[in-house]
Design an enzyme around this catalytic site. Structure first.
Site, short mmCIF file in Angstrom:
data_model
loop_
_atom_site.label_atom_id
_atom_site.label_comp_id
_atom_site.label_asym_id
_atom_site.label_seq_id
_atom_site.Cartn_x
_atom_site.Cartn_y
_atom_site.Cartn_z
N TYR A 142 32.43 12.91 -20.04
CA TYR A 142 31.28 12.13 -19.59
C TYR A 142 30.07 13.03 -19.30
O TYR A 142 28.94 12.73 -19.70
CB TYR A 142 31.66 11.34 -18.35
CG TYR A 142 30.66 10.33 -17.89
CD1 TYR A 142 30.46 9.14 -18.57
CD2 TYR A 142 29.92 10.55 -16.72
CE1 TYR A 142 29.54 8.20 -18.12
CE2 TYR A 142 29.01 9.60 -16.26
CZ TYR A 142 28.83 8.44 -16.97
OH TYR A 142 27.92 7.51 -16.52
N LYS A 197 26.43 12.93 -21.34
CA LYS A 197 25.25 12.53 -20.58
C LYS A 197 24.16 13.60 -20.60
O LYS A 197 22.97 13.27 -20.68
CB LYS A 197 25.65 12.19 -19.14
CG LYS A 197 26.38 10.86 -19.01
CD LYS A 197 25.59 9.72 -19.63
CE LYS A 197 26.14 8.36 -19.29
NZ LYS A 197 25.37 7.27 -19.93
#
Length: 303
Positions: free
Chosen positions: A164, A168
């Site tokens: 993640y 991001k």
């Protein structure tokens, strides 16, 4: 007097808009006069399954309030179909808010390829596909706004979120480059790193704080960044709980060595405190400014 932020005759695509942040964005854009394509595949927070009802409910809510919206149930990895839907219904695309996302949290030593690949596909490939499909239309009309959804997990790192955090922060790299390429065609590109009480953060945030982190407290920033009123581009903003602030890179002035004679690991060690000293730090805004100290060092020792 505050200048009105309106979107009459503007078409906004919001991915992952069936709930949470995306839903809050969609409702506010519609209240400000935009025609909204509410995209949501309707899968779980882990990227499994599909259900059309999520997007349909948001569209019904917008229409009941007198707004204009249409539901789209495509995967963001089918970005061309998603954007074509907006063109078929509304005839143009002015704003893309890349909000769709999933979580597959695991510590790195337990990470499986499927956890890594699916998070990449939804966040990075999906945002790329949707934005890439809308880009030529924005260029042709000489107007566009793109918002990417980054995360503090990418900026600062977070335990169990290597996949993640990677995607991001990668989206912010895309933000910076598209901001450079898009400016000449009046396409402005920014990123937010939001904190909101959504199904993706439920259980990760203490309940008493979760209740206060309403998604609606993020959307005003998104709507402003997407408006004609705003001329910001390449920015990264942390936002949540009624607070927002801009993030920028900071770099120490560092230490310079003579490139003609070279230097050793021991020289690096001897200057380590200076290398890591942020007194009078620089804040490069582009590659040219980033090279300032390096080029200065070359000139200092030039023949």
């Amino acid at each position: 007097m505050n200048e009105s932020v309106r979107f009459e005759d503007k078409v906004v695509i919001i991915t992952g808009a069936g709930g949470g942040l995306g839903r809050a964005h969609a409702l506010l854009f519609a209240r400000q006069g935009a025609k909204v394509l509410v995209n949501d595949l309707g899968g779980s927070a882990q990227g499994e399954g599909a259900n059309a009802s999520a997007a349909d409910r948001v569209v019904a809510q917008i229409r009941d309030a007198g707004g204009t919206a249409v539901a789209n149930h495509d995967s963001v990895t089918d970005g061309d179909k998603l954007v074509q839907h907006a063109l078929d219904v509304f005839g143009r695309v002015d704003v893309v808010v890349n909000n769709a996302g999933i979580l597959r949290d695991k510590t790195f030593h337990k990470m499986e390829d499927a956890d890594w690949d699916l998070v990449y596909r939804v966040h990075v490939e999906g945002a790329y596909k949707v934005t890439r499909a809308a880009w030529p239309h924005m260029r042709e009309q000489n107007y566009g706004r793109v918002i990417f959804t980054a995360s503090t997990s990418g900026i600062y790192g977070n335990f169990g979120q290597s996949n993640y955090g990677m995607v991001k922060l990668g989206l912010y790299g895309l933000t910076r480059t598209l901001a450079i390429e898009g400016r000449k065609n009046n396409i402005l590109v920014n990123a937010i790193a939001p904190t909101g009480g959504t199904r993706m953060t439920e259980g990760l945030i203490p309940p008493q704080v979760f209740e206060q982190l309403k998604p609606e407290l993020v959307s005003p920033l998104v709507v402003y960044l997407a408006s004609e009123n705003c001329q910001e581009t390449s920015g990264l903003f942390e936002v949540g709980g009624g607070w927002m602030g801009k993030v920028r890179w900071e770099r120490s002035l560092g230490a310079g060595f003579d490139p003609r004679v070279g230097f050793s690991p021991e020289d690096v060690a001897a200057h380590w405190q200076q290398i890591c000293d942020f007194e009078g730090a620089a804040h490069p805004k582009d590659n040219i400014e980033a090279l300032k100290e390096m080029m200065g060092n070359l000139q200092k020792y030039s023949l």
